[in-house]
Design a protein around this motif. Sequence first.
Motif, PDB file in Angstrom:
ATOM      1  N   PHE A 135      -1.029  -8.809   2.048  1.00  7.99           N
ATOM      2  CA  PHE A 135      -1.116  -7.667   3.118  1.00  7.99           C
ATOM      3  C   PHE A 135       0.172  -7.088   3.164  1.00  7.99           C
ATOM      4  N   GLY A 195       1.522  -4.658   0.501  1.00  6.32           N
ATOM      5  CA  GLY A 195       0.617  -3.813   0.060  1.00  6.32           C
ATOM      6  C   GLY A 195      -0.252  -4.189  -1.025  1.00  6.32           C
ATOM      7  N   GLY A 221      -5.259  -3.892   1.060  1.00  8.60           N
ATOM      8  CA  GLY A 221      -5.083  -2.985   1.824  1.00  8.60           C
ATOM      9  C   GLY A 221      -6.517  -2.775   2.654  1.00  8.60           C
ATOM     10  N   THR A 232      -2.100  -5.295   7.718  1.00  4.35           N
ATOM     11  CA  THR A 232      -0.968  -4.788   7.182  1.00  4.35           C
ATOM     12  C   THR A 232       0.158  -4.353   8.105  1.00  4.35           C
TER      13      THR A 232
END
Length: 210
Positions: free
Chosen positions: A176, A179, A182, A188
Amino acid sequence: MKLIAPLLTTAVLAFSSVSVYSATDAPARSAKPDLVKGEASYTAVCVACHNADGNASIAINPKLSQQHPEYLLKQLQEFKSGKRKDPVMQGMVAGLSDADMLNISAWLASKPGKLGFAKDKEAVALGERIYRGGLPDRQIAACAGCHSPNGAGIPAQYPRLSGQNADYVSKTLHDFRDGKRGNSLQMTGVTAKMNDKEIKAVSDYIAGLR
């Protein structure tokens, strides 16, 4: 089958044997699941990575037993659609129908989860602090807010984390943050503020949570 799951929202850290989503995101479940067919499909596709009862013994793979069925179904559907990226899982679910995924999710939810344990005594205090209270000075929210103090999660909303393999939780949080995963903007955003030491500590604490 490797279901990469879990974990933090803007209000809390999450994980997966896990990702975080709201009740409005939960997939429709109009059909009644067939547990017999679910076990058969699971045995044919998932056993090698997650064990016969869903309690994966391979540390990097998540435990799936006793997980909320809505959460499992959502993850399987997102693997198949490509919203959640993982080449192994995308290959595994490619041949599964919506009914197959519904049945597998329900069967796994019916199996008891096995307790785990924390291994790093020095990190337990930091992990507990993050899980229960977060780090307010850095706007890192507490995991317990969405996943409950004992890690049971909230059905149809947030996944169960209690006893989840620490290596899997750590990988999920890193994915997370970096990246690589997603399918949860909340996760994130929260993990972007966590360092490696904090991720390791909370992952180890979650493994022993009960």
